[in-house]
Motif scaffolding. Structure first.
Motif, PDB file in Angstrom:
ATOM      1  N   GLY A  22      40.139 -12.547   7.923  1.00 46.32           N
ATOM      2  CA  GLY A  22      40.099 -13.803   7.183  1.00 46.32           C
ATOM      3  C   GLY A  22      40.047 -15.016   8.084  1.00 46.32           C
ATOM      4  O   GLY A  22      39.272 -15.949   7.853  1.00 46.32           O
ATOM      5  N   SER A  23      40.846 -15.010   9.142  1.00 48.46           N
ATOM      6  CA  SER A  23      40.848 -16.163  10.045  1.00 48.46           C
ATOM      7  C   SER A  23      39.506 -16.314  10.755  1.00 48.46           C
ATOM      8  O   SER A  23      39.042 -17.428  10.981  1.00 48.46           O
ATOM      9  CB  SER A  23      41.985 -16.047  11.058  1.00 48.46           C
ATOM     10  N   LEU A  24      38.874 -15.194  11.084  1.00 47.74           N
ATOM     11  CA  LEU A  24      37.558 -15.269  11.716  1.00 47.74           C
ATOM     12  C   LEU A  24      36.506 -15.779  10.732  1.00 47.74           C
ATOM     13  O   LEU A  24      35.669 -16.616  11.084  1.00 47.74           O
ATOM     14  CB  LEU A  24      37.149 -13.903  12.260  1.00 47.74           C
ATOM     15  N   LEU A  25      36.534 -15.274   9.510  1.00 41.22           N
ATOM     16  CA  LEU A  25      35.537 -15.685   8.512  1.00 41.22           C
ATOM     17  C   LEU A  25      35.683 -17.148   8.117  1.00 41.22           C
ATOM     18  O   LEU A  25      34.706 -17.793   7.740  1.00 41.22           O
ATOM     19  CB  LEU A  25      35.626 -14.792   7.276  1.00 41.22           C
ATOM     20  N   LEU A  26      36.883 -17.677   8.194  1.00 44.72           N
ATOM     21  CA  LEU A  26      37.118 -19.075   7.837  1.00 44.72           C
ATOM     22  C   LEU A  26      36.938 -20.029   9.014  1.00 44.72           C
ATOM     23  O   LEU A  26      37.088 -21.239   8.865  1.00 44.72           O
ATOM     24  CB  LEU A  26      38.525 -19.238   7.256  1.00 44.72           C
ATOM     25  N   SER A  27      36.614 -19.490  10.173  1.00 48.86           N
ATOM     26  CA  SER A  27      36.453 -20.306  11.371  1.00 48.86           C
ATOM     27  C   SER A  27      35.268 -21.260  11.223  1.00 48.86           C
ATOM     28  O   SER A  27      34.305 -20.987  10.510  1.00 48.86           O
ATOM     29  CB  SER A  27      36.228 -19.394  12.575  1.00 48.86           C
ATOM     30  N   GLY A  28      35.333 -22.345  11.940  1.00 43.97           N
ATOM     31  CA  GLY A  28      34.224 -23.288  11.958  1.00 43.97           C
ATOM     32  C   GLY A  28      33.120 -22.865  12.908  1.00 43.97           C
ATOM     33  O   GLY A  28      32.019 -23.388  12.848  1.00 43.97           O
TER      34      GLY A  28
END
Length: 88
Positions: A22-28
């Motif tokens: 999730g943190s990777l997919l939400l990264s800018g």
């Protein structure tokens, strides 16, 4: 099935995947989002292999992802702390 005798291992796995993928997919950063997709697909493949073969391919897959990140960061000059961060 219980992993290491812990109750509700499914919840632990889901929480782990939400935090990592999730943190990777939400990264800018475009590369980090691509890595998130790669990790998500890899997690699915690892889950299938775990059920079919009773082996844990996750560590090998994580090593492949590490090589992808190494390729991205290799040869980059050190960041100047006085400049704003770039999206990777």
């Amino acid at each position: 099935m219980s992993v290491l005798g812990l109750p509700h291992p499914e919840l632990l796995v889901v929480g782990y995947l939400v935090a990592t993928v999730g943190s990777l997919l939400l990264s800018g950063g475009r590369l980090l989002r691509l890595l998130g997709v790669l990790v998500a697909v890899g997690a699915g493949v690892c889950a299938a292999l775990w059920r079919l073969e009773s082996v844990s391919p996750w560590c090998a897959f994580a090593a492949v992802c590490s090589v992808v990140l190494l390729g991205r960061t290799r040869g980059r000059p050190p960041a100047d702390p006085r400049t704003p961060a770039q999206n990777y």
